[in-house]
Write a protein that holds these residues in place. Structure first.
Motif, short mmCIF file in Angstrom:
data_model
loop_
_atom_site.label_atom_id
_atom_site.label_comp_id
_atom_site.label_asym_id
_atom_site.label_seq_id
_atom_site.Cartn_x
_atom_site.Cartn_y
_atom_site.Cartn_z
N GLY A 7 0.88 -1.28 0.00
CA GLY A 7 -0.17 -0.02 0.03
C GLY A 7 0.88 1.12 0.17
O GLY A 7 2.13 1.10 0.31
N THR A 8 0.46 2.38 -0.15
CA THR A 8 0.94 3.70 -0.25
C THR A 8 1.34 3.89 1.23
O THR A 8 0.73 3.30 1.92
CB THR A 8 0.30 4.91 -0.96
OG1 THR A 8 1.13 5.96 -1.13
CG2 THR A 8 -1.05 4.93 -0.38
N VAL A 117 -3.41 -5.93 0.17
CA VAL A 117 -3.25 -4.49 -0.21
C VAL A 117 -4.12 -3.95 0.67
O VAL A 117 -5.30 -4.25 0.88
CB VAL A 117 -4.06 -4.54 -1.84
CG1 VAL A 117 -3.76 -3.03 -2.13
CG2 VAL A 117 -3.06 -5.38 -2.65
N VAL A 118 -3.38 -2.48 1.06
CA VAL A 118 -4.25 -1.77 1.92
C VAL A 118 -4.37 -0.63 1.13
O VAL A 118 -3.39 0.34 1.09
CB VAL A 118 -3.55 -1.46 3.18
CG1 VAL A 118 -4.19 -0.49 4.28
CG2 VAL A 118 -2.79 -2.84 3.84
N PRO A 119 -5.51 -0.33 0.46
CA PRO A 119 -6.01 0.88 -0.27
C PRO A 119 -6.23 1.99 0.58
O PRO A 119 -6.48 2.00 1.87
CB PRO A 119 -6.94 0.31 -1.16
CG PRO A 119 -7.83 -0.43 -0.32
CD PRO A 119 -6.78 -1.20 0.48
N LEU A 120 -6.06 3.39 -0.02
CA LEU A 120 -6.30 4.58 0.69
C LEU A 120 -7.89 4.39 1.00
O LEU A 120 -8.11 4.96 2.43
CB LEU A 120 -5.95 5.63 -0.07
CG LEU A 120 -4.81 6.32 0.00
CD1 LEU A 120 -4.68 7.58 -1.02
CD2 LEU A 120 -4.44 6.74 1.45
N VAL A 160 -4.83 -12.52 -3.84
CA VAL A 160 -4.72 -11.32 -3.58
C VAL A 160 -6.01 -10.93 -2.75
O VAL A 160 -6.96 -11.22 -3.05
CB VAL A 160 -4.68 -10.22 -4.73
CG1 VAL A 160 -4.72 -8.64 -4.43
CG2 VAL A 160 -3.42 -10.44 -5.46
N VAL A 161 -5.71 -10.11 -1.49
CA VAL A 161 -6.67 -9.52 -0.82
C VAL A 161 -6.79 -8.22 -0.38
O VAL A 161 -5.70 -7.79 -0.21
CB VAL A 161 -6.92 -10.50 0.61
CG1 VAL A 161 -5.92 -10.35 1.34
CG2 VAL A 161 -8.29 -9.87 1.23
N GLU A 162 -7.76 -7.49 -0.84
CA GLU A 162 -7.66 -5.83 -0.24
C GLU A 162 -8.48 -5.82 0.96
O GLU A 162 -9.58 -6.42 1.02
CB GLU A 162 -8.48 -5.20 -1.56
CG GLU A 162 -7.69 -4.72 -2.53
CD GLU A 162 -8.51 -3.86 -3.65
OE1 GLU A 162 -9.05 -2.67 -3.15
OE2 GLU A 162 -8.57 -4.08 -4.80
N ASN A 173 -9.79 -9.96 8.35
CA ASN A 173 -10.10 -10.32 6.61
C ASN A 173 -8.94 -11.11 6.11
O ASN A 173 -9.06 -11.96 5.27
CB ASN A 173 -10.34 -8.87 5.89
CG ASN A 173 -11.55 -8.27 6.23
OD1 ASN A 173 -12.46 -9.05 6.41
ND2 ASN A 173 -11.62 -7.10 5.90
N VAL A 174 -7.66 -10.71 6.71
CA VAL A 174 -6.51 -11.42 6.46
C VAL A 174 -6.63 -12.89 6.63
O VAL A 174 -6.19 -13.93 6.07
CB VAL A 174 -5.29 -10.63 6.81
CG1 VAL A 174 -3.90 -11.49 6.16
CG2 VAL A 174 -5.10 -9.23 5.98
N LEU A 175 -6.81 -12.87 8.04
CA LEU A 175 -6.73 -14.20 8.64
C LEU A 175 -7.90 -15.26 8.15
O LEU A 175 -7.26 -16.24 8.10
CB LEU A 175 -6.91 -14.01 10.32
CG LEU A 175 -5.71 -13.35 10.97
CD1 LEU A 175 -6.01 -13.26 12.61
CD2 LEU A 175 -4.60 -14.03 10.89
N ALA A 176 -8.92 -14.67 7.69
CA ALA A 176 -10.00 -15.60 6.93
C ALA A 176 -9.41 -15.74 5.62
O ALA A 176 -9.94 -16.95 5.08
CB ALA A 176 -11.24 -14.52 6.95
#
Length: 180
Positions: A7-8, A117-120, A160-162, A173-176
């Motif tokens: 991410g940014t 991915v950690v979007p804005l 890929v997971v956002e 969400n990531v652990l899932a």
């Protein structure tokens, strides 16, 4: 599991990496590549981003299947920053250099099991001071999200997971997405 959090800047990546390290005992944390580049390089320069990309790629390429790591930033992030510099008229790298960096990123991403991915979007809860260069932050976010769909950078087979929302929700969400 080999996980990269992308991410940014100022989106909560470091918090998510720390939370994942706590939740995934036995995983090694690979810190931000910025910590490993020449301190004399201007922080938001093409030269710095190229060097960081090499650091991020080299450490991923060295990973064996089954290694347990959580990396803060991957080559995708640094390609996005280079695209952002170009979009903002702040320089960049040659077309030939970009081609080589894209190829390196693709090879490195093939050593990743999950790209987070950690979007804005959804980071309204974070206070970001003006000295964090909001224009670069937004341009890098846009470029990163565009590059996600580029199979010359991110292999189609890469999971890929956002993630958005507050830190607890992001972690959940990531652990899932991880195998049990």
């Amino acid at each position: 599991m080999r996980i990269v959090v992308s991410g940014t800047h100022a989106t909560g990546k470091s918090t998510l990496v720390a939370d994942l390290a706590d939740a995934l005992r036995g995983h090694t944390v690979l810190g931000d590549p910025w910590e490993l580049v020449d301190e004399h390089l201007p922080p938001s320069s093409a030269e710095s981003f190229v060097e960081q990309l090499h650091v991020a790629a080299d450490r991923l390429l060295a990973l064996e299947p089954g290694e347990r790591v959580v990396a803060e930033r991957g080559p995708l992030d640094l390609l996005a920053y280079l695209e952002a510099l170009r979009a903002l008229g702040r320089g960049g790298v040659t077309v030939d250099a970009t081609t080589g960096l894209r190829s390196l990123a693709l090879r490195a991403h093939s050593h990743v099991d999950l790209l987070v991915v950690v979007p804005l979007a959804g980071t309204h809860w974070l206070h970001v001071p003006d000295e964090e260069d909001p224009d670069l932050r937004e341009a890098a976010d846009t470029a990163l999200l565009d590059l996600l769909d580029d199979d010359g950078v991110v292999p189609a087979s890469l999971a890929v997971v956002e993630v958005g929302g507050d830190p607890r929700r992001r972690l959940a969400n990531v652990l899932a997405r991880l195998p049990r």
